[in-house]
Design a protein around this motif. Structure first.
Motif, PDB file in Angstrom:
ATOM      1  N   SER A   1       0.835  -1.190   0.000  1.00 38.05           N
ATOM      2  CA  SER A   1       0.000   0.000   0.000  1.00 38.05           C
ATOM      3  C   SER A   1       0.873   1.245   0.000  1.00 38.05           C
ATOM      4  CB  SER A   1      -0.899  -0.011   1.237  1.00 38.05           C
ATOM      5  OG  SER A   1      -1.646   1.163   1.316  1.00 38.05           O
ATOM      6  N   PRO A   2       1.064   1.893  -1.162  1.00 34.66           N
ATOM      7  CA  PRO A   2       1.881   3.102  -1.184  1.00 34.66           C
ATOM      8  C   PRO A   2       1.414   4.160  -0.179  1.00 34.66           C
ATOM      9  CG  PRO A   2       1.462   2.365  -3.410  1.00 34.66           C
ATOM     10  CD  PRO A   2       0.615   1.509  -2.507  1.00 34.66           C
ATOM     11  N   ALA A   3       0.117   4.308   0.003  1.00 35.60           N
ATOM     12  CA  ALA A   3      -0.380   5.320   0.942  1.00 35.60           C
ATOM     13  C   ALA A   3       0.160   5.084   2.349  1.00 35.60           C
ATOM     14  CB  ALA A   3      -1.911   5.331   0.961  1.00 35.60           C
ATOM     15  N   LYS A   4       0.282   3.841   2.739  1.00 36.22           N
ATOM     16  CA  LYS A   4       0.740   3.531   4.095  1.00 36.22           C
ATOM     17  C   LYS A   4       2.254   3.691   4.246  1.00 36.22           C
ATOM     18  CE  LYS A   4      -3.397   1.921   5.561  1.00 36.22           C
ATOM     19  NZ  LYS A   4      -4.082   0.955   4.793  1.00 36.22           N
ATOM     20  N   LYS A   5       2.934   4.008   3.157  1.00 40.32           N
ATOM     21  CA  LYS A   5       4.388   4.238   3.199  1.00 40.32           C
ATOM     22  C   LYS A   5       4.725   5.727   3.242  1.00 40.32           C
ATOM     23  CE  LYS A   5       5.296  -0.074   3.202  1.00 40.32           C
ATOM     24  NZ  LYS A   5       5.664  -0.686   4.466  1.00 40.32           N
ATOM     25  N   LEU A   6       3.725   6.573   3.259  1.00 43.91           N
ATOM     26  CA  LEU A   6       3.973   8.012   3.384  1.00 43.91           C
ATOM     27  C   LEU A   6       4.489   8.299   4.795  1.00 43.91           C
ATOM     28  CD1 LEU A   6       0.722   9.384   1.694  1.00 43.91           C
ATOM     29  CD2 LEU A   6       2.936   8.913   0.628  1.00 43.91           C
ATOM     30  N   THR A   7       5.427   9.224   4.905  1.00 44.03           N
ATOM     31  CA  THR A   7       6.007   9.553   6.207  1.00 44.03           C
ATOM     32  C   THR A   7       5.771  11.022   6.548  1.00 44.03           C
ATOM     33  OG1 THR A   7       8.183  10.249   5.397  1.00 44.03           O
ATOM     34  CG2 THR A   7       7.854   7.873   5.767  1.00 44.03           C
ATOM     35  N   ASN A   8       5.934  11.357   7.795  1.00 52.26           N
ATOM     36  CA  ASN A   8       5.733  12.733   8.256  1.00 52.26           C
ATOM     37  C   ASN A   8       6.951  13.615   8.034  1.00 52.26           C
ATOM     38  OD1 ASN A   8       3.975  10.861  10.020  1.00 52.26           O
ATOM     39  ND2 ASN A   8       2.998  12.846  10.121  1.00 52.26           N
ATOM     40  N   ASN A   9       8.086  13.036   7.659  1.00 52.80           N
ATOM     41  CA  ASN A   9       9.298  13.848   7.484  1.00 52.80           C
ATOM     42  C   ASN A   9       9.650  14.063   6.010  1.00 52.80           C
ATOM     43  OD1 ASN A   9      10.087  11.210   7.028  1.00 52.80           O
ATOM     44  ND2 ASN A   9      12.112  11.494   7.892  1.00 52.80           N
ATOM     45  N   GLN A  10       8.705  13.770   5.128  1.00 55.33           N
ATOM     46  CA  GLN A  10       8.906  13.974   3.705  1.00 55.33           C
ATOM     47  C   GLN A  10       7.736  14.790   3.157  1.00 55.33           C
ATOM     48  OE1 GLN A  10       9.361   9.706   3.193  1.00 55.33           O
ATOM     49  NE2 GLN A  10      11.442   9.995   2.435  1.00 55.33           N
ATOM     50  N   PHE A  11       7.908  15.328   1.962  1.00 52.54           N
ATOM     51  CA  PHE A  11       6.878  16.142   1.327  1.00 52.54           C
ATOM     52  C   PHE A  11       6.426  15.458   0.044  1.00 52.54           C
ATOM     53  CE2 PHE A  11       9.591  18.872   3.805  1.00 52.54           C
ATOM     54  CZ  PHE A  11       8.669  19.626   4.537  1.00 52.54           C
ATOM     55  N   TYR A  12       5.129  15.515  -0.211  1.00 55.68           N
ATOM     56  CA  TYR A  12       4.538  14.825  -1.356  1.00 55.68           C
ATOM     57  C   TYR A  12       3.640  15.776  -2.133  1.00 55.68           C
ATOM     58  CZ  TYR A  12       5.893  10.889   1.545  1.00 55.68           C
ATOM     59  OH  TYR A  12       6.606  10.022   2.322  1.00 55.68           O
ATOM     60  N   TYR A  13       3.638  15.579  -3.444  1.00 49.39           N
ATOM     61  CA  TYR A  13       2.703  16.287  -4.305  1.00 49.39           C
ATOM     62  C   TYR A  13       2.004  15.237  -5.152  1.00 49.39           C
ATOM     63  CZ  TYR A  13       0.732  20.175  -6.882  1.00 49.39           C
ATOM     64  OH  TYR A  13      -0.140  21.091  -7.413  1.00 49.39           O
ATOM     65  N   PHE A  14       0.680  15.181  -5.037  1.00 52.78           N
ATOM     66  CA  PHE A  14      -0.106  14.202  -5.776  1.00 52.78           C
ATOM     67  C   PHE A  14      -0.911  14.904  -6.854  1.00 52.78           C
ATOM     68  CE2 PHE A  14       0.585  12.351  -1.627  1.00 52.78           C
ATOM     69  CZ  PHE A  14       0.962  11.058  -1.955  1.00 52.78           C
ATOM     70  N   THR A  15      -0.839  14.382  -8.058  1.00 52.50           N
ATOM     71  CA  THR A  15      -1.643  14.875  -9.160  1.00 52.50           C
ATOM     72  C   THR A  15      -2.328  13.677  -9.820  1.00 52.50           C
ATOM     73  OG1 THR A  15      -1.611  16.131 -11.215  1.00 52.50           O
ATOM     74  CG2 THR A  15       0.373  14.899 -10.689  1.00 52.50           C
ATOM     75  N   HIS A  16      -3.559  13.902 -10.251  1.00 51.01           N
ATOM     76  CA  HIS A  16      -4.341  12.789 -10.795  1.00 51.01           C
ATOM     77  C   HIS A  16      -5.452  13.361 -11.677  1.00 51.01           C
ATOM     78  CE1 HIS A  16      -4.923   8.395  -9.779  1.00 51.01           C
ATOM     79  NE2 HIS A  16      -5.915   8.620 -10.631  1.00 51.01           N
ATOM     80  N   GLY A  17      -5.652  12.769 -12.826  1.00 52.65           N
ATOM     81  CA  GLY A  17      -6.752  13.165 -13.704  1.00 52.65           C
ATOM     82  C   GLY A  17      -8.075  12.681 -13.163  1.00 52.65           C
ATOM     83  N   GLU A  18      -9.049  13.574 -13.110  1.00 52.27           N
ATOM     84  CA  GLU A  18     -10.347  13.211 -12.524  1.00 52.27           C
ATOM     85  C   GLU A  18     -11.096  12.166 -13.355  1.00 52.27           C
ATOM     86  OE1 GLU A  18     -13.064  16.477 -12.203  1.00 52.27           O
ATOM     87  OE2 GLU A  18     -12.960  16.942 -14.326  1.00 52.27           O
ATOM     88  N   LYS A  19     -10.728  11.981 -14.622  1.00 53.72           N
ATOM     89  CA  LYS A  19     -11.395  11.000 -15.483  1.00 53.72           C
ATOM     90  C   LYS A  19     -10.540   9.745 -15.705  1.00 53.72           C
ATOM     91  CE  LYS A  19     -14.260  14.217 -18.061  1.00 53.72           C
ATOM     92  NZ  LYS A  19     -14.636  14.680 -19.405  1.00 53.72           N
ATOM     93  N   ASP A  20      -9.530   9.570 -14.880  1.00 56.96           N
ATOM     94  CA  ASP A  20      -8.622   8.426 -15.025  1.00 56.96           C
ATOM     95  C   ASP A  20      -9.396   7.115 -14.889  1.00 56.96           C
ATOM     96  OD1 ASP A  20      -6.533   6.567 -14.905  1.00 56.96           O
ATOM     97  OD2 ASP A  20      -5.276   7.851 -13.648  1.00 56.96           O
TER      98      ASP A  20
END
Length: 162
Positions: free
Chosen positions: A87-106
């Motif tokens: 699960s990539p979401a569960k690998k997010l950490t509090n000491n890093q920064f993330y930018y998520f982009t996604h097409g709404e019609k994907d």
């Protein structure tokens, strides 16, 4: 390996960020999880959780969802890894920064993965920014909005890297 190569060639860890597209975005998230010195990750159209994408893929092919547990079981038997734990979401950490982009019609990686990242980030106080790209399909944003896309990416990395 690329991170180590860049460091060996004079780059400091706070100068190196990751950018991943589709499955590569999941890989970038996992890589940053394993290499805590990486401070910034740009994620384009990533899946959020294995079980979600498995259900999405089974539905996309018009098959009943009863195949999901069998796929997971065979994946575990063949690799020794429980795919449900991927699960990539569960690998997010509090000491890093993330930018998520996604097409709404994907339709390849449905938009609810993006929403999962949003909710997970909010609930776990993850340093994340989000861009829901209107009228865009899978990895479409960079082609439909090249100037805006590149400016957002440039600003993100400039803000979080030295």
């Amino acid at each position: 390996g690329a991170f180590d190569y860049l460091k060996l060639n004079g780059y400091k860890s706070d100068q190196i960020g990751l950018m991943g597209i589709s499955l590569g975005a999941s890989t970038a998230i996992y890589s940053a999880y394993m290499e805590k010195e990486i401070k910034a990750v740009w994620s384009e159209s990533s899946l959020a959780e294995f079980n979600m994408i498995l259900k999405d893929e089974i539905a996309r092919y018009g098959m009943p969802n009863i195949f999901g547990p069998a796929v997971s079981l065979f994946g575990k038997l063949l690799t020794g890894i429980n795919p449900s734990n991927l699960s990539p979401a569960k690998k997010l950490t509090n000491n890093q920064f993330y930018y998520f982009t996604h097409g709404e019609k994907d339709k390849r990686i449905p938009f609810h993965h993006f929403k999962y990242f949003q909710n997970y980030s909010k609930n776990n106080k993850i340093n994340s920014s989000f861009w829901k790209v209107p009228n865009a399909y899978h990895v479409d944003a960079m082609y439909k909005h090249p100037e805006e896309y590149s400016l957002k990416m440039k600003n993100f990395f400039e803000k979080h890297l030295n």
